[in-house]
Design a protein around this motif. Structure first.
Motif, mmCIF file in Angstrom:
data_model
loop_
_atom_site.group_PDB
_atom_site.id
_atom_site.type_symbol
_atom_site.label_atom_id
_atom_site.label_comp_id
_atom_site.label_asym_id
_atom_site.label_seq_id
_atom_site.Cartn_x
_atom_site.Cartn_y
_atom_site.Cartn_z
ATOM 1 N N TYR A 1 14.898 8.993 4.618
ATOM 2 C CA TYR A 1 13.579 8.942 5.277
ATOM 3 C C TYR A 1 13.675 8.431 6.715
ATOM 4 O O TYR A 1 12.673 8.016 7.283
ATOM 5 N N SER B 1 15.871 17.507 3.093
ATOM 6 C CA SER B 1 14.659 17.699 2.288
ATOM 7 C C SER B 1 13.406 17.175 2.954
ATOM 8 O O SER B 1 12.386 17.856 3.000
ATOM 9 N N LYS B 2 13.482 15.939 3.449
ATOM 10 C CA LYS B 2 12.255 15.288 3.906
ATOM 11 C C LYS B 2 11.975 15.627 5.369
ATOM 12 O O LYS B 2 10.907 16.121 5.694
ATOM 13 N N ALA C 1 20.688 15.160 -1.080
ATOM 14 C CA ALA C 1 21.095 13.753 -1.008
ATOM 15 C C ALA C 1 21.341 13.214 -2.412
ATOM 16 O O ALA C 1 22.188 12.348 -2.621
ATOM 17 N N ARG D 1 18.065 22.415 -1.115
ATOM 18 C CA ARG D 1 19.092 21.566 -1.712
ATOM 19 C C ARG D 1 20.279 21.343 -0.783
ATOM 20 O O ARG D 1 21.380 21.887 -0.977
ATOM 21 N N ASN E 1 11.685 4.271 -0.428
ATOM 22 C CA ASN E 1 10.843 4.878 -1.452
ATOM 23 C C ASN E 1 10.922 3.939 -2.656
ATOM 24 O O ASN E 1 12.026 3.730 -3.145
ATOM 25 N N ASP F 1 21.141 4.880 1.709
ATOM 26 C CA ASP F 1 20.375 6.119 1.591
ATOM 27 C C ASP F 1 19.347 6.141 2.724
ATOM 28 O O ASP F 1 18.382 5.383 2.711
HETATM 29 C C1 LIG Z 1 15.103 7.683 -1.664
HETATM 30 C C2 LIG Z 1 15.496 9.091 -1.967
HETATM 31 N N1 LIG Z 1 16.782 9.434 -1.871
HETATM 32 C C3 LIG Z 1 17.197 10.674 -2.153
HETATM 33 C C4 LIG Z 1 16.302 11.646 -2.554
HETATM 34 C C5 LIG Z 1 16.830 13.027 -2.899
HETATM 35 O O1 LIG Z 1 16.730 13.930 -1.866
HETATM 36 P P1 LIG Z 1 17.343 15.396 -1.957
HETATM 37 O O2 LIG Z 1 16.170 16.312 -2.092
HETATM 38 O O3 LIG Z 1 18.066 15.605 -0.675
HETATM 39 O O4 LIG Z 1 18.232 15.459 -3.137
HETATM 40 C C6 LIG Z 1 14.940 11.339 -2.676
HETATM 41 C C7 LIG Z 1 13.978 12.345 -3.135
HETATM 42 O O5 LIG Z 1 12.849 12.066 -3.486
HETATM 43 C C8 LIG Z 1 14.534 10.017 -2.360
HETATM 44 O O6 LIG Z 1 13.241 9.648 -2.443
#
Ligand SMILES: Cc1ncc(COP(=O)(O)O)c(C=O)c1O
Length: 399
Positions: A207, A238-239, A101, A247, A176, A204
């Motif tokens: 989450y 990722s999450k 992301a 990645r 976040n 974004d």
């Molecule tokens: C709010 C937010 N957006 C994007 C990302 C990045 O995620 P990715 O691992 O897919 O690059 C993070 C990672 O901590 C995040 O907290």
């Protein structure tokens, strides 16, 4: 050799947590048992069926370049998911798969922003947004929110910060570092504001699967046809699927913006990792049970951490509704002393907490959250209990 870094890279702020991380490593090397609450990733392994799909892809020779924008099977899985989860109808031309992301967000900013453009940035927010915007020679314009507001801005503040240089609104719900989950009402107001001022929206939603209690994730792109047209939604694996190291992320949105991002990616990075893409097809199409189980565990840990914090004097927290962080307000401890050393900032608090009571957490300042610490509850229950015990002892030791 004499090296003068470019202006753009000179403007990038080195992470404020680097010094802290160095101290963590030094202390661990000396045998100290540090409890780390700084991590921004699930403490779960990638589910086995996803790993198996990657192994199969490798043994079948799916190890070459793929189309820059991603393999058709993964685009289809993303399109099906967006339709099922958010009632958003997209075609292949609306989807771009990227290396996380993070890369998706950066590319979106890169193709949208001209030097001097302003980005409305509700805050507290993830620390990379500000740096990415600056790397585009554009200007982050924070819209500050408080715990009393539930970390949800009011629409008047968007009007106040708007200028004729404003080009984009960047939002992140679930958030976040605050854990706030924005409701339909504010998203609708932002969508109407964006329409009135002809602004683009970058949302974004990484989450989105991590929401608790009665909280419910709403995508701003699903608010109206117009909102969908002017929004790029960024998401990733990722999450939700515990795939941070793989990645892989993706963007969905207006075909013209996606095409520009595709062209940018073709030169800046090439195609996303082929093996990760095959694994991601399984992540979306396969069983979602590991995800639901993980979210249940996070919910339990969230309640545990918040309960324990509520039992500590001189700190307080907003009860997060999503993601896996608690934003701890330490302002009542400012100007107190720790063994004679005054605490003047969240950075001081974080350093002293680490040095004396062996808990690491991220200072809030880099998230536009001064006088706060971000605590991650993506750690085992027993570590939460022990970390909150240490935090309590630390706070009691202040005078
Ligand atoms: C709010 C937010 N957006 C994007 C990302 C990045 O995620 P990715 O691992 O897919 O690059 C993070 C990672 O901590 C995040 O907290």
């Amino acid at each position: 050799m004499d090296f003068q870094a470019s202006t753009t890279s000179r403007n990038i702020q080195p992470s404020a947590t680097l010094k802290l991380n160095a101290l963590v490593q030094e202390m661990r090397a000396k045998g100290h048992d540090i409890i780390g609450l700084a991590a921004g990733e699930p403490d779960f392994n990638t589910p086995a069926h996803i790993v198996d799909a990657a192994k199969q892809a490798m043994s079948e020779g799916c190890t070459r370049y793929t189309p820059v924008s991603g393999i058709p099977q993964l685009k289809k899985a993303i399109i099906d998911t967006l339709l099922k989860d958010k009632n958003l109808l997209y075609e292949n031309k609306n989807i771009l798969i990227s290396m996380g992301a993070k890369q998706a967000l950066y590319q979106a900013l890169r193709v949208i922003l001209n030097p001097g453009d302003e980005v409305l940035l509700p805050a507290p927010c993830w620390l990379s947004y500000k740096e990415m915007i600056t790397m585009c020679s554009a200007v982050p314009v924070p819209i500050h929110t408080t715990a009393e507001q539930g970390y949800v801005p009011d629409i008047e503040s968007f009007y106040e910060k708007y200028t004729d240089r404003t080009k984009l609104i960047l939002i992140n719900s679930p958030n976040n570092p605050t854990g706030a989950v924005w409701e339909r009402k504010i998203l609708k107001e932002i969508a109407e504001f964006a329409k009135e001022k002809n602004l683009l929206i970058l949302s974004d939603e990484i989450y989105e699967k991590m929401v608790y209690g009665d909280a419910h994730h709403v995508s701003i792109a699903a608010i109206s046809k117009d909102a969908k047209e002017r929004t790029v939604v960024v998401n990733g694996f990722s999450k939700a699927y515990a795939m941070t190291g793989w990645r892989l992320g993706y963007s969905s949105g207006n075909e013209k913006i996606i095409a520009a991002m595709d062209a940018y990616q073709s030169h800046a990075a090439g195609c996303p990792n082929s093996i990760a893409q095959y694994a991601a097809v399984e992540a979306l199409n396969g069983t979602q049970k590991p995800l639901y189980d993980m979210v249940q565990v996070f919910n339990r840990r969230r309640e545990l951490m918040v309960d324990l914090i509520n039992d500590i004097p001189n700190v307080r927290c907003f009860e997060p509704k999503g993601a896996f962080y608690v934003l701890l307000d330490i302002s009542p401890c400012l100007n107190m002393k720790c063994h004679g050393t005054p605490i003047t900032s969240d950075m001081d608090f974080a350093h002293l907490l680490l040095a004396h009571n062996r808990v690491s957490a991220v200072p809030g300042n880099s998230f536009y959250a001064p006088n706060c610490l971000r605590l991650s509850y993506a750690v085992k229950d027993e570590n939460i209990v022990e970390a909150m015990k240490r935090l309590k002892e630390f706070v009691f030791s202040l005078d």
